[in-house]
Design a protein around this motif. Structure first.
Motif, mmCIF file in Angstrom:
data_model
loop_
_atom_site.group_PDB
_atom_site.id
_atom_site.type_symbol
_atom_site.label_atom_id
_atom_site.label_comp_id
_atom_site.label_asym_id
_atom_site.label_seq_id
_atom_site.Cartn_x
_atom_site.Cartn_y
_atom_site.Cartn_z
ATOM 1 N N GLU A 201 1.415 -0.736 -0.076
ATOM 2 C CA GLU A 201 0.114 0.229 0.115
ATOM 3 C C GLU A 201 1.069 1.518 -0.040
ATOM 4 O OE1 GLU A 201 -3.685 -2.056 0.280
ATOM 5 O OE2 GLU A 201 -3.184 -0.089 -0.074
ATOM 6 N N PRO A 202 0.543 2.542 -0.745
ATOM 7 C CA PRO A 202 -0.909 2.672 -1.182
ATOM 8 C C PRO A 202 -1.749 1.863 -2.600
ATOM 9 C CG PRO A 202 0.686 5.016 -0.991
ATOM 10 C CD PRO A 202 1.366 3.024 -0.285
ATOM 11 N N ALA A 203 0.138 1.330 -3.485
ATOM 12 C CA ALA A 203 -0.103 1.138 -4.649
ATOM 13 C C ALA A 203 -1.201 0.433 -4.710
ATOM 14 C CB ALA A 203 0.990 0.882 -5.527
ATOM 15 N N ALA A 204 -1.125 -0.748 -3.753
ATOM 16 C CA ALA A 204 -1.993 -2.010 -4.145
ATOM 17 C C ALA A 204 -3.683 -1.167 -4.880
ATOM 18 C CB ALA A 204 -1.894 -2.591 -3.231
ATOM 19 N N SER A 205 -4.097 -0.148 -3.603
ATOM 20 C CA SER A 205 -5.370 -0.260 -3.791
ATOM 21 C C SER A 205 -5.398 0.878 -5.187
ATOM 22 C CB SER A 205 -5.781 0.747 -2.135
ATOM 23 O OG SER A 205 -5.278 0.070 -1.384
ATOM 24 N N PHE A 206 -4.592 1.238 -5.873
ATOM 25 C CA PHE A 206 -4.707 2.120 -6.952
ATOM 26 C C PHE A 206 -5.688 1.697 -7.481
ATOM 27 C CE2 PHE A 206 -0.420 4.883 -7.081
ATOM 28 C CZ PHE A 206 -0.198 5.443 -5.626
ATOM 29 N N ILE A 207 -5.424 0.279 -7.825
ATOM 30 C CA ILE A 207 -6.464 0.262 -8.958
ATOM 31 C C ILE A 207 -8.120 -0.197 -8.530
ATOM 32 C CG2 ILE A 207 -6.223 -2.398 -8.088
ATOM 33 C CD1 ILE A 207 -6.470 -3.215 -11.391
ATOM 34 N N LEU A 208 -8.265 0.286 -7.476
ATOM 35 C CA LEU A 208 -9.881 -0.138 -6.956
ATOM 36 C C LEU A 208 -10.641 1.077 -6.971
ATOM 37 C CD1 LEU A 208 -9.640 -1.952 -3.565
ATOM 38 C CD2 LEU A 208 -11.407 -3.061 -5.904
ATOM 39 N N ALA A 209 -8.977 2.236 -6.954
ATOM 40 C CA ALA A 209 -9.605 3.598 -6.431
ATOM 41 C C ALA A 209 -9.906 3.847 -8.227
ATOM 42 C CB ALA A 209 -8.432 4.516 -6.356
ATOM 43 N N ALA A 210 -9.213 3.069 -9.017
ATOM 44 C CA ALA A 210 -9.494 3.574 -10.575
ATOM 45 C C ALA A 210 -11.032 3.245 -11.512
ATOM 46 C CB ALA A 210 -8.598 3.018 -11.643
ATOM 47 N N LYS A 211 -11.439 1.457 -10.503
ATOM 48 C CA LYS A 211 -11.973 0.737 -10.713
ATOM 49 C C LYS A 211 -14.088 1.800 -10.482
ATOM 50 C CE LYS A 211 -14.491 -3.353 -10.067
ATOM 51 N NZ LYS A 211 -14.317 -3.563 -11.869
ATOM 52 N N GLU A 212 -13.119 1.638 -9.284
ATOM 53 C CA GLU A 212 -14.415 3.112 -8.230
ATOM 54 C C GLU A 212 -14.838 3.988 -9.235
ATOM 55 O OE1 GLU A 212 -13.462 1.083 -4.131
ATOM 56 O OE2 GLU A 212 -13.471 2.932 -4.311
ATOM 57 N N ASN A 213 -13.868 4.336 -10.293
ATOM 58 C CA ASN A 213 -14.553 5.838 -10.877
ATOM 59 C C ASN A 213 -14.702 5.626 -12.387
ATOM 60 O OD1 ASN A 213 -13.677 7.608 -8.670
ATOM 61 N ND2 ASN A 213 -11.114 7.787 -9.447
ATOM 62 N N GLY A 214 -14.673 4.105 -12.651
ATOM 63 C CA GLY A 214 -14.951 3.703 -13.650
ATOM 64 C C GLY A 214 -14.711 3.344 -14.471
ATOM 65 N N ALA A 215 -13.165 3.587 -14.472
ATOM 66 C CA ALA A 215 -12.144 2.901 -15.464
ATOM 67 C C ALA A 215 -12.219 1.563 -15.486
ATOM 68 C CB ALA A 215 -11.017 3.313 -15.264
ATOM 69 N N LYS A 216 -12.094 0.382 -16.435
ATOM 70 C CA LYS A 216 -12.048 -0.749 -17.111
ATOM 71 C C LYS A 216 -10.646 -0.761 -16.997
ATOM 72 C CE LYS A 216 -14.821 -1.595 -20.745
ATOM 73 N NZ LYS A 216 -16.185 -2.345 -19.919
ATOM 74 N N THR A 217 -10.384 -2.610 -16.299
ATOM 75 C CA THR A 217 -9.159 -2.375 -15.481
ATOM 76 C C THR A 217 -8.649 -4.109 -16.273
ATOM 77 O OG1 THR A 217 -10.835 -3.318 -13.864
ATOM 78 C CG2 THR A 217 -9.806 -1.801 -13.188
ATOM 79 N N ILE A 218 -7.563 -3.686 -16.904
ATOM 80 C CA ILE A 218 -6.721 -4.710 -17.046
ATOM 81 C C ILE A 218 -5.468 -5.224 -15.812
ATOM 82 C CG2 ILE A 218 -5.291 -5.508 -18.961
ATOM 83 C CD1 ILE A 218 -6.389 -3.774 -20.766
ATOM 84 N N GLU A 219 -5.221 -6.524 -15.687
ATOM 85 C CA GLU A 219 -4.535 -7.127 -14.729
ATOM 86 C C GLU A 219 -2.980 -8.162 -15.804
ATOM 87 O OE1 GLU A 219 -4.516 -10.291 -11.988
ATOM 88 O OE2 GLU A 219 -3.503 -8.774 -10.739
ATOM 89 N N ILE A 220 -1.843 -8.067 -15.933
ATOM 90 C CA ILE A 220 -0.919 -8.644 -17.188
ATOM 91 C C ILE A 220 0.050 -9.203 -15.548
ATOM 92 C CG2 ILE A 220 0.142 -8.973 -18.642
ATOM 93 C CD1 ILE A 220 -0.708 -6.860 -20.288
ATOM 94 N N ASN A 221 0.169 -10.281 -15.360
ATOM 95 C CA ASN A 221 0.566 -10.623 -14.757
ATOM 96 C C ASN A 221 0.724 -12.273 -14.099
ATOM 97 O OD1 ASN A 221 2.109 -10.023 -12.111
ATOM 98 N ND2 ASN A 221 0.715 -11.426 -10.609
ATOM 99 N N ARG A 222 2.296 -12.855 -13.726
ATOM 100 C CA ARG A 222 2.458 -13.853 -14.061
ATOM 101 C C ARG A 222 1.837 -15.009 -13.199
ATOM 102 N NH1 ARG A 222 7.830 -15.759 -11.507
ATOM 103 N NH2 ARG A 222 6.393 -15.462 -9.598
ATOM 104 N N ASP A 223 0.831 -14.798 -11.914
ATOM 105 C CA ASP A 223 0.444 -15.051 -10.928
ATOM 106 C C ASP A 223 -0.465 -14.520 -10.639
ATOM 107 O OD1 ASP A 223 2.621 -17.695 -10.832
ATOM 108 O OD2 ASP A 223 4.042 -15.573 -9.735
#
Ligand code: BV8
Length: 254
Positions: A201-223
């Motif tokens: 944190e706080p970086a881990a919560s950035f994607i949630l904040a963006a999603k709550e603002n209506g953004a689409k979300t994509i994750e690219i990760n090995r695991d």
């Protein structure tokens, strides 16, 4: 579990349609350059140390020589490796979006500087950089390339020590980097998380904040990560392989 072609195409279409993108990267993006991540075991001498223990002001105050040696070793590793196709793909996408007057803000948790060496610009280094150090007394900053490693720890001119301009656990993030991140997240229509376990944190919560603002979300990760279950598209694979494939779907050459 291999990535289905339709998933790659779906991610590519979302990226192509998006006008304002935020990308957040973590240590996984630099893994294919040969740099260890935080939670994968490190080989060799440093394998007996836990980065979570060493990346603290407490560890530096307790054993400044050890922590200085660790960061000197990480600096030499970062200096001696090259950006991988994942870094180049992100830089190419940022340039493509800029060429068509759309925006792409790159936020990285990494301190290795590889995004910049791949051509990315205005990179938001929310956990600082290993390439600049500062005096513990005056906070005067000096590029690491201008410092000599005759002594560990490195004495400063003011009689203190030099420490990396890195955000250690328990330290607050740079105000300007946070402000730029929150502004970009508030305005983006797409948030892409690449190569991060989503645990700091706080970086881990950035994607949630963006999603709550209506953004689409994509994750690219090995695991899989705690975010995998709720993103619009989750591509499980190595970023150095996945990103070029996604960009080739929308004819962006690296
Ligand atoms: C803060 C610089 C306000 C150091 C880093 C108690 C006291 C104080 C704070 C806290 C506390 N409890 C919790 C906190 C908050 C704390 C935190 O989040 N702790 C966690 C661990 C629970 N955060 C902080 O302290 C932050 N400051 O909160 O300030 C405050 C202040 C005081 C009191 C309260 C609050 C500061 C956090 C910044 C720490 N510094 N880096 C250095 O580099 O030496 S964090 C460090 O972890 C790196 O930046 C790293 O990037 C980051 C996150 O890790 P990841 O990048 O995600 O790397 P990881 O290894 O975890 O995962 C890699 C992923 O890649 C994996 O998922 C893997 O599957 C994937 N992968 C591997 N290969 C590939 C791949 N993906 C794609 N392709 C591949 N080829």
């Amino acid at each position: 579990m291999s990535i289905q072609p339709e998933q790659t195409q779906q991610a590519a279409q979302i990226i192509d349609k998006s006008q304002s993108i935020v990308i957040l990267t973590g240590a996984g993006v630099s893994a294919e350059s040969g740099l260890a991540t935080f939670r994968d075991p490190e080989e060799g001498h440093w394998s007996k140390y836990d980065p979570m223990e060493l990346a603290t002001i407490h560890a530096f105050n307790k054993d400044p020589e050890l922590v200085t040696r660790w960061y000197h070793w990480r600096f030499t590793r970062a200096r001696d490796v090259d950006p991988n196709p994942g870094h180049h793909a992100i830089a190419a996408l940022q340039k493509h979006k800029s060429d068509i007057n759309q925006s792409l803000t790159l936020i990285t948790q990494n301190v290795d500087g590889l995004h910049q060496r791949a051509g990315a610009t205005d990179v938001v280094e929310i956990h600082g950089t290993i390439h600049t150090w500062r005096c513990t007394i005056t906070n005067k900053e000096t590029p690491l390339r201008n410092l000599s490693f005759e002594h560990f720890p490195i004495p400063s001119e003011a009689g203190g020590l030099m420490r990396p301009c890195i955000v250690w656990f328990g330290e607050t993030l740079p105000q300007e980097a946070l402000e730029r991140s929150f502004k970009a997240m508030a305005e983006c229509d797409l948030f892409i998380s690449i190569g991060t376990s989503g645990t700091v944190e706080p970086a881990a919560s950035f994607i949630l904040a963006a999603k709550e603002n209506g953004a689409k979300t994509i994750e690219i990760n090995r695991d899989p990560t705690p975010n995998t279950g709720f993103v619009d598209v989750a591509l499980l694979g190595a970023s150095g392989q996945v990103l070029p494939q996604v960009l080739s779907e929308i004819r962006i050459e690296i």
